[in-house]
Write a protein that holds these residues in place. Structure first.
Motif, short mmCIF file in Angstrom:
data_model
loop_
_atom_site.label_atom_id
_atom_site.label_comp_id
_atom_site.label_asym_id
_atom_site.label_seq_id
_atom_site.Cartn_x
_atom_site.Cartn_y
_atom_site.Cartn_z
N PRO A 185 0.80 -1.23 0.00
CA PRO A 185 0.00 0.00 0.00
C PRO A 185 0.83 1.28 0.00
CG PRO A 185 -0.94 -1.61 1.50
CD PRO A 185 0.36 -2.18 1.03
N LEU A 186 1.97 1.28 0.70
CA LEU A 186 2.80 2.48 0.73
C LEU A 186 3.37 2.79 -0.65
CD1 LEU A 186 4.05 4.79 2.31
CD2 LEU A 186 5.94 3.25 2.95
N ALA A 187 3.76 1.76 -1.39
CA ALA A 187 4.27 1.97 -2.74
C ALA A 187 3.19 2.57 -3.63
CB ALA A 187 4.77 0.65 -3.33
N VAL A 227 9.02 -2.08 6.37
CA VAL A 227 8.17 -1.40 7.34
C VAL A 227 7.56 -0.17 6.68
CG1 VAL A 227 9.47 -2.21 9.34
CG2 VAL A 227 10.13 -0.06 8.24
N SER A 228 6.31 0.10 7.01
CA SER A 228 5.63 1.25 6.42
C SER A 228 5.67 2.47 7.34
CB SER A 228 4.17 0.90 6.12
OG SER A 228 3.50 0.45 7.28
N ALA A 283 15.88 -2.43 8.43
CA ALA A 283 14.66 -2.64 7.66
C ALA A 283 14.66 -1.74 6.42
CB ALA A 283 13.44 -2.34 8.52
N ARG A 284 13.77 -2.04 5.49
CA ARG A 284 13.59 -1.22 4.28
C ARG A 284 12.28 -0.47 4.39
NH1 ARG A 284 13.84 -4.83 -0.59
NH2 ARG A 284 16.06 -4.28 -0.70
N THR A 285 12.28 0.76 3.92
CA THR A 285 11.03 1.52 3.82
C THR A 285 11.10 2.44 2.62
OG1 THR A 285 9.38 2.79 5.06
CG2 THR A 285 11.67 3.52 5.24
N LEU A 286 9.98 3.03 2.28
CA LEU A 286 9.90 4.07 1.26
C LEU A 286 9.54 5.37 1.95
CD1 LEU A 286 7.81 2.25 -1.51
CD2 LEU A 286 10.27 2.72 -1.57
N ASP A 300 -0.22 12.50 6.96
CA ASP A 300 -1.02 11.54 6.22
C ASP A 300 -0.54 10.11 6.41
OD1 ASP A 300 1.30 11.72 4.79
OD2 ASP A 300 0.35 12.05 2.84
N GLY A 301 0.37 9.90 7.36
CA GLY A 301 0.84 8.54 7.66
C GLY A 301 1.92 8.02 6.74
#
Length: 505
Positions: free
Chosen positions: A158-160, A426-427, A461-464, A497-498
């Motif tokens: 969902p984050l992508a 992780v988001s 961890a990886r995140t965007l 907006d998270g």
């Protein structure tokens, strides 16, 4: 002991190729994909110089995206007046034409059929123009009740999707940035390599009578943003991405050597599949271990090289899939070929055109013609689909095989052997983050909408994370042509907006 050649009725040969390019004066006069398919198949039979379609035992149709049909493979068979035992409509994937061609050859090698066709077509140019003009096309009614094939966002986190990095044009830049950093290039050097390579593709398209855009572009024209060449997703401009706004169809006919000889087809017209390989990565690109290379691409290309003595230079001609520059740039390095490589016999998905999933059908046609010309003996067809996800290579030759076609196609185990454990995704994140890769999305006016940085957190961890358009300092650092963004460090905060946001130190 030297293996004896297989019997002639178990040796597959490509005997016919057909293409059609439709440029209607009026949008309503454009041919629908089904009509383009039929014409391409009939042209392939004419090219073969023998009546073969009536004995067709295998029909593979590449997936359409410009128009939706109910059972298009059966509709095409009906138009051709045939009832093949194998009648298949494939899933989405730019590698699928090569896979279908390989599978058709294997079917003949197993004695399951005598004649096979692989074909594909798209009419995205007409479909898009009609939609924009509010015109109803006089085509087979659009099958609204047929489910649209899953792609893009369906497989991503969902984050992508929220950040807009779920389409090919916004995902491939992650490979572009990470791979060039791995090779020790500055972004400027990487951009220059892309421009030179894409210029070579355009040079071939300029002389291909079936190309959509017949013009040789200079490297700087390709890489420099302008009114006609707007930036799309950093570092790619419009002339560095695939062009799907075309109307095209292509088909290939395969048969057995015995059948071809019985039909009176000259040996000089026959091209032999020698073998190939397939492998893939997870569809969710964020679950991959890294973006500096593609393990399945490496495994597939190495297997193809093993068929010709272990070196990429053993191929006289090659077609490296070219949706975005990072793909052939990675491939030519795996093949051990230099930057002066001739990467195509077709012209590439920007200049020849990108009829969505079926570009490699046209590439196979172009390769067959090139090998028939006598100046080249062995060719490599390499296609890929998804987001550097699915890979298939096929070696074809104008010289007969010395042994039976291997039924062992998958090199997935080899691809998986070289893969390391992917980091947890992780988001939500905080603290400091180090850039693993980066892109920036642009609007149609050429302004940055926002940047997206792929990060490794302090915990591994990886995140965007988003880089807002107003953060000019961070965007300037990330788009510095003389310094890679990979390895840059900065602070992660959670926006209202998270969504994680990142600011360079």
């Amino acid at each position: 002991m030297i293996a004896s050649p297989p019997p002639a009725d178990r040796i597959p040969v490509i005997v016919g190729v057909g293409e059609i390019v439709d440029r209607p004066r009026d949008v309503v006069d454009g041919l629908e994909p089904l009509a383009l398919l039929e014409q391409a198949v009939r042209r392939a039979e004419i090219d073969a110089g023998a009546k073969l379609i009536h004995d067709l035992g295998s029909l593979d149709v590449v997936n359409f995206l410009s128009w939706r049909y109910c059972d298009p493979e059966l509709l095409l068979a009906q138009r051709l007046g045939i009832r093949p035992a194998h009648c298949h409509y494939g899933p989405v994937g730019g590698e699928s034409p090569i896979r279908f061609l390989h599978e058709a050859a294997l079917r003949i090698a197993r004695g399951e059929c005598d004649v096979a066709v692989v074909c594909g077509a798209e009419a995205q140019s007409s479909a898009t123009k009609a939609e924009r003009a509010g015109v109803t096309l006089p085509w087979t009614p659009f099958a609204h009740d047929v489910e649209e094939p899953k792609r893009g966002a369906a497989f991503q986190k969902p984050l992508a999707v929220k950040l807009g990095v779920f389409r090919p044009v916004s995902v491939y830049p992650f490979y572009e940035v990470a791979s060039s950093a791995q090779w020790g290039q500055t972004p400027r050097q990487a951009l220059a390599e892309s421009g030179e390579l894409w210029s070579r593709y355009s040079a071939v398209a300029a002389y291909n009578p079936n190309a959509w855009l017949k013009r040789h572009f200079a490297p700087d024209e390709i890489t420099t943003p302008s009114a006609d060449n707007r930036p799309i997703a950093w570092p790619y401009t419009k002339l560095m991405v695939a062009n799907p706004m075309v109307n095209m169809g292509a088909a290939l006919i395969l048969t057995s050597l015995a059948r071809a000889r019985t039909a009176g087809i000259a040996d000089s017209r026959m091209i032999y599949p020698l073998g190939g390989a397939a492998a893939e990565d997870p569809r969710d690109y964020l679950t991959r271990d890294q973006f500096a290379e593609s393990h399945p691409q490496n495994a597939v290309l190495q297997a193809a090289m093993d068929l010709v003595g272990g070196k990429g230079a053993a191929f006289d001609v090659i077609e490296l899939y070219s949706c975005f520059p990072c793909v052939p740039k990675m491939a030519r390095r795996t093949l051990g070929l230099g930057p002066d490589v001739e990467p195509t016999v077709t012209g590439g998905l920007t200049f020849f055109g990108a009829p969505l999933n079926t570009y490699m059908t046209h590439a196979a046609c172009a390769m067959v013609r090139r090998l028939r010309g006598g100046g080249a003996t062995r060719g490599l067809l390499y296609g890929q689909g998804g987001f550097v996800t699915k890979h298939h290579a096929l070696v074809i030759s104008r010289e007969p095989p010395r042994s039976s076609l291997s039924q062992d196609v998958s090199v997935q185990a080899e691809a998986d052997r070289t893969r390391t454990k992917a980091p947890e995704f992780v988001s939500e994140a905080g603290g400091n983050g180090k850039a693993e890769s980066f892109t920036a999305l642009f609007d149609r006016a050429g302004a940055v909408e926002h940047g997206v940085v792929m990060l490794r957190t302090e915990q591994g961890a990886r995140t965007l994370a988003r880089v807002p358009a107003h953060d000019e300092a961070t965007l300037t650092r990330l788009m510095d042509l003389d310094k890679t963004p990979v390895g840059a460090r900065g602070a992660i905060t959670m926006a209202a907006d998270g969504v994680p946001e990142w600011r360079a130190n």
